[in-house]
Motif scaffolding. Sequence first.
Motif, PDB file in Angstrom:
ATOM      1  N   GLY A  59       0.822  -1.208   0.000  1.00 57.69           N
ATOM      2  CA  GLY A  59       0.000   0.000   0.000  1.00 57.69           C
ATOM      3  C   GLY A  59       0.850   1.249   0.000  1.00 57.69           C
ATOM      4  O   GLY A  59       2.058   1.209   0.247  1.00 57.69           O
ATOM      5  N   ALA A  60       0.207   2.360  -0.293  1.00 54.72           N
ATOM      6  CA  ALA A  60       0.877   3.661  -0.277  1.00 54.72           C
ATOM      7  C   ALA A  60       0.029   4.605   0.554  1.00 54.72           C
ATOM      8  O   ALA A  60      -1.205   4.565   0.496  1.00 54.72           O
ATOM      9  CB  ALA A  60       1.039   4.201  -1.699  1.00 54.72           C
ATOM     10  N   TYR A  61       0.683   5.472   1.317  1.00 54.20           N
ATOM     11  CA  TYR A  61      -0.021   6.278   2.318  1.00 54.20           C
ATOM     12  C   TYR A  61       0.455   7.719   2.284  1.00 54.20           C
ATOM     13  O   TYR A  61       1.650   8.004   2.109  1.00 54.20           O
ATOM     14  CB  TYR A  61       0.235   5.677   3.703  1.00 54.20           C
ATOM     15  N   ILE A  62      -0.508   8.643   2.484  1.00 56.39           N
ATOM     16  CA  ILE A  62      -0.175  10.036   2.730  1.00 56.39           C
ATOM     17  C   ILE A  62      -1.035  10.520   3.882  1.00 56.39           C
ATOM     18  O   ILE A  62      -2.247  10.293   3.904  1.00 56.39           O
ATOM     19  CB  ILE A  62      -0.374  10.922   1.478  1.00 56.39           C
ATOM     20  N   GLY A  63      -0.399  11.153   4.861  1.00 55.72           N
ATOM     21  CA  GLY A  63      -1.100  11.645   6.042  1.00 55.72           C
ATOM     22  C   GLY A  63      -1.264  13.142   6.023  1.00 55.72           C
ATOM     23  O   GLY A  63      -1.002  13.816   5.022  1.00 55.72           O
ATOM     24  N   VAL A  64      -1.671  13.677   7.165  1.00 56.60           N
ATOM     25  CA  VAL A  64      -2.038  15.086   7.240  1.00 56.60           C
ATOM     26  C   VAL A  64      -0.838  16.036   7.210  1.00 56.60           C
ATOM     27  O   VAL A  64      -0.997  17.218   6.948  1.00 56.60           O
ATOM     28  CB  VAL A  64      -2.869  15.359   8.506  1.00 56.60           C
ATOM     29  N   ASP A  65       0.351  15.536   7.468  1.00 59.39           N
ATOM     30  CA  ASP A  65       1.542  16.379   7.474  1.00 59.39           C
ATOM     31  C   ASP A  65       2.378  16.071   6.239  1.00 59.39           C
ATOM     32  O   ASP A  65       3.081  15.062   6.185  1.00 59.39           O
ATOM     33  CB  ASP A  65       2.368  16.119   8.737  1.00 59.39           C
ATOM     34  N   PRO A  66       2.335  16.912   5.198  1.00 62.18           N
ATOM     35  CA  PRO A  66       3.054  16.615   3.954  1.00 62.18           C
ATOM     36  C   PRO A  66       4.561  16.526   4.124  1.00 62.18           C
ATOM     37  O   PRO A  66       5.231  15.803   3.382  1.00 62.18           O
ATOM     38  CB  PRO A  66       2.665  17.776   3.028  1.00 62.18           C
ATOM     39  N   GLY A  89       1.896  24.784   2.027  1.00 64.67           N
ATOM     40  CA  GLY A  89       1.421  23.495   2.511  1.00 64.67           C
ATOM     41  C   GLY A  89       0.595  22.770   1.465  1.00 64.67           C
ATOM     42  O   GLY A  89       0.742  21.566   1.242  1.00 64.67           O
ATOM     43  N   GLY A  90      -0.303  23.504   0.799  1.00 62.72           N
ATOM     44  CA  GLY A  90      -1.135  22.899  -0.233  1.00 62.72           C
ATOM     45  C   GLY A  90      -0.332  22.394  -1.406  1.00 62.72           C
ATOM     46  O   GLY A  90      -0.641  21.336  -1.985  1.00 62.72           O
ATOM     47  N   GLU A  91       0.701  23.139  -1.802  1.00 62.16           N
ATOM     48  CA  GLU A  91       1.555  22.696  -2.915  1.00 62.16           C
ATOM     49  C   GLU A  91       2.341  21.450  -2.534  1.00 62.16           C
ATOM     50  O   GLU A  91       2.554  20.558  -3.367  1.00 62.16           O
ATOM     51  CB  GLU A  91       2.494  23.832  -3.314  1.00 62.16           C
ATOM     52  N   LYS A 122      -0.049  18.572  -2.899  1.00 63.86           N
ATOM     53  CA  LYS A 122      -0.228  18.231  -4.313  1.00 63.86           C
ATOM     54  C   LYS A 122       0.977  17.466  -4.851  1.00 63.86           C
ATOM     55  O   LYS A 122       0.825  16.527  -5.646  1.00 63.86           O
ATOM     56  CB  LYS A 122      -0.466  19.501  -5.134  1.00 63.86           C
ATOM     57  N   LEU A 123       2.173  17.852  -4.423  1.00 59.54           N
ATOM     58  CA  LEU A 123       3.373  17.123  -4.825  1.00 59.54           C
ATOM     59  C   LEU A 123       3.332  15.703  -4.276  1.00 59.54           C
ATOM     60  O   LEU A 123       3.586  14.730  -5.010  1.00 59.54           O
ATOM     61  CB  LEU A 123       4.617  17.852  -4.327  1.00 59.54           C
ATOM     62  N   ALA A 124       3.016  15.567  -2.981  1.00 56.90           N
ATOM     63  CA  ALA A 124       2.955  14.238  -2.368  1.00 56.90           C
ATOM     64  C   ALA A 124       1.883  13.371  -3.023  1.00 56.90           C
ATOM     65  O   ALA A 124       2.083  12.169  -3.238  1.00 56.90           O
ATOM     66  CB  ALA A 124       2.692  14.374  -0.865  1.00 56.90           C
ATOM     67  N   LEU A 125       0.739  13.965  -3.367  1.00 54.63           N
ATOM     68  CA  LEU A 125      -0.320  13.224  -4.042  1.00 54.63           C
ATOM     69  C   LEU A 125       0.081  12.825  -5.458  1.00 54.63           C
ATOM     70  O   LEU A 125      -0.256  11.727  -5.925  1.00 54.63           O
ATOM     71  CB  LEU A 125      -1.602  14.062  -4.088  1.00 54.63           C
ATOM     72  N   TRP A 127      -6.316  20.619   2.795  1.00 55.65           N
ATOM     73  CA  TRP A 127      -5.153  21.303   2.233  1.00 55.65           C
ATOM     74  C   TRP A 127      -5.415  21.834   0.826  1.00 55.65           C
ATOM     75  O   TRP A 127      -4.731  22.748   0.361  1.00 55.65           O
ATOM     76  CB  TRP A 127      -3.966  20.346   2.148  1.00 55.65           C
ATOM     77  N   LEU A 128      -6.377  21.244   0.111  1.00 54.69           N
ATOM     78  CA  LEU A 128      -6.514  21.472  -1.318  1.00 54.69           C
ATOM     79  C   LEU A 128      -7.480  22.593  -1.651  1.00 54.69           C
ATOM     80  O   LEU A 128      -8.550  22.712  -1.038  1.00 54.69           O
ATOM     81  CB  LEU A 128      -6.982  20.188  -2.008  1.00 54.69           C
ATOM     82  N   ASP A 129      -7.137  23.401  -2.653  1.00 58.39           N
ATOM     83  CA  ASP A 129      -8.071  24.370  -3.197  1.00 58.39           C
ATOM     84  C   ASP A 129      -9.051  23.628  -4.107  1.00 58.39           C
ATOM     85  O   ASP A 129      -8.978  22.405  -4.259  1.00 58.39           O
ATOM     86  CB  ASP A 129      -7.338  25.489  -3.941  1.00 58.39           C
ATOM     87  N   GLN A 130      -9.977  24.362  -4.723  1.00 56.63           N
ATOM     88  CA  GLN A 130     -11.015  23.693  -5.511  1.00 56.63           C
ATOM     89  C   GLN A 130     -10.434  22.939  -6.694  1.00 56.63           C
ATOM     90  O   GLN A 130     -10.885  21.833  -7.030  1.00 56.63           O
ATOM     91  CB  GLN A 130     -12.042  24.717  -6.004  1.00 56.63           C
ATOM     92  N   LYS A 131      -9.425  23.503  -7.331  1.00 56.60           N
ATOM     93  CA  LYS A 131      -8.786  22.814  -8.457  1.00 56.60           C
ATOM     94  C   LYS A 131      -8.180  21.495  -8.001  1.00 56.60           C
ATOM     95  O   LYS A 131      -8.311  20.459  -8.667  1.00 56.60           O
ATOM     96  CB  LYS A 131      -7.699  23.707  -9.068  1.00 56.60           C
ATOM     97  N   GLY A 132      -7.530  21.515  -6.843  1.00 53.53           N
ATOM     98  CA  GLY A 132      -6.931  20.303  -6.315  1.00 53.53           C
ATOM     99  C   GLY A 132      -7.970  19.257  -5.965  1.00 53.53           C
ATOM    100  O   GLY A 132      -7.770  18.053  -6.180  1.00 53.53           O
ATOM    101  N   ARG A 133      -9.109  19.700  -5.423  1.00 53.98           N
ATOM    102  CA  ARG A 133     -10.176  18.765  -5.055  1.00 53.98           C
ATOM    103  C   ARG A 133     -10.804  18.126  -6.291  1.00 53.98           C
ATOM    104  O   ARG A 133     -11.107  16.929  -6.310  1.00 53.98           O
ATOM    105  CB  ARG A 133     -11.229  19.486  -4.212  1.00 53.98           C
ATOM    106  N   ASP A 134     -10.982  18.924  -7.331  1.00 53.36           N
ATOM    107  CA  ASP A 134     -11.531  18.385  -8.579  1.00 53.36           C
ATOM    108  C   ASP A 134     -10.589  17.340  -9.174  1.00 53.36           C
ATOM    109  O   ASP A 134     -11.034  16.284  -9.662  1.00 53.36           O
ATOM    110  CB  ASP A 134     -11.766  19.508  -9.586  1.00 53.36           C
ATOM    111  N   LEU A 135      -9.293  17.618  -9.135  1.00 48.76           N
ATOM    112  CA  LEU A 135      -8.315  16.669  -9.664  1.00 48.76           C
ATOM    113  C   LEU A 135      -8.265  15.403  -8.820  1.00 48.76           C
ATOM    114  O   LEU A 135      -8.059  14.300  -9.347  1.00 48.76           O
ATOM    115  CB  LEU A 135      -6.933  17.321  -9.730  1.00 48.76           C
TER     116      LEU A 135
END
Length: 464
Positions: free
Chosen positions: A80-87, A133-135, A138-141, A160-168
């Motif tokens: 599995g692969a994981y990303i948490g709340v702290d990028p 933080g949001g960028e 996005k990099l980690a994602l 963390w994500l703006d609307q563009k990030g959420r849509d993606l």
Amino acid sequence: MKFSYTVDGSEVLKDIEIDFDSSFPVVITGVENFSLAILGGILSGLFPIEREESFPQIEHLMKYFSGELRIENGEKIDEGAYIGVDPDRHILFSTVSEEIKAQLGFEVDVCEILDTFGLDCAFKGRKILTLSGGEKVKLALSILFNKEAKNIVMHGVVPWLDQKGRDLLLKRIVQVQKRGKKIFIIDQKIELFKNINAKFYYFNGLTLKPFNSEHVRGIKDELKRKSYEVKSRLSLSLDKNFDSFDSVVEFKDVFFDYNRKAGDKNLIDGVNLTLIESYIYGLTGENGSGKSTLAKMIMRIVKPDRGEIYLGGKNLKNIRRTDILKYVCYVGQFPERQLVYGDVEQYRERSKSLKNDISVELLNRYFDQDRDYPISYLDPLQLKFLLLFSSIGKNTRLVILDEPTWGIDIDGQIKIVEAIGQIFNLIKSVSVVLISHDREFLSSLVHKTVLLKDGKTYEMDSLD
């Protein structure tokens, strides 16, 4: 799959049963405690780990990571692969390009990977330290969704994500599902996923239950009620003649950029902004728009390239750092990075020695006096409160909370609103700035919202 997880004989997770059909994502919301983080680690195959001799400072954490996993149905997850709340925990190298190649291989097309979450190819040369933080998320994602893993687990990424990030994010979830990957989403912001074919669960702190929208709606209604109560009580004390208010902070024609090249637009591009006393402000904007940078300028962590900033009518350049810290209380996205002592009691004693009665009162109200509370034992909300209450005092005129709802469930958000109300009860003429993408949280609480877009600020009376 059905499993339980115990630590030192005590159940941390009990009878967790999840359908592993890969045709739909699993969305989990609910109580945001350490057990929920452990659940994310198990679903991604990270936990349990073999227990080895460790330093005393992290022994408390290690025992949770190396507990006993009892599986009743299914098999242990090992891919599995994981990303948490702290990028920052997922990013180890100094530049974006180095990070991508180190995690995915030197043969990958860096620009193609960045495009996964809408980051421009120019990002490949950026230093990680210059990313918001949001960028970083996005990099980690972008890296996460390009890994070869059967299961993808995301914990707390939506705020963390703006609307563009959420849509993606929604788009990428659909794409990887078609390739047979299983998606697990652990988040407080689950409205984003209501229109996709997902299975929803509610975590009550120990086990999973079928999601009950009425229960969650009831808690959210309580949050709105508390927010309106604090906002309305403060509004009643405000004079309608704005000219009579003192300025708390003022930006005059401020310009700034981290890595500006000739012809590029500045990150902060001629900001003129005045915040007055006794107000609650929201500061919002897209990822990388410069929201946290404005806060860092107020704290003089970064200096404007041009323009002036005033605190209480005085030029920031002429104010000593110690006086800035008395005037401004800043709680960053990751408060543990600002905390220097090992436990709550040390901060309580420090406040007593400084005769900071307001700090002592707030610490005593939210932390039992007969407990030390080592920092490693505190959850995200307690960390935020410890930094906030130990930094505030009678001379504080501006409180800045950067992403206050990050990693916090709805009950915790109610406590944040109540704490803001307590601050206004104890300190006159203080203002609060909430830096956040969480428009639902801001809409009920703030008097005015400031949008940062294309380097400039725009004041809005409504988020609608």
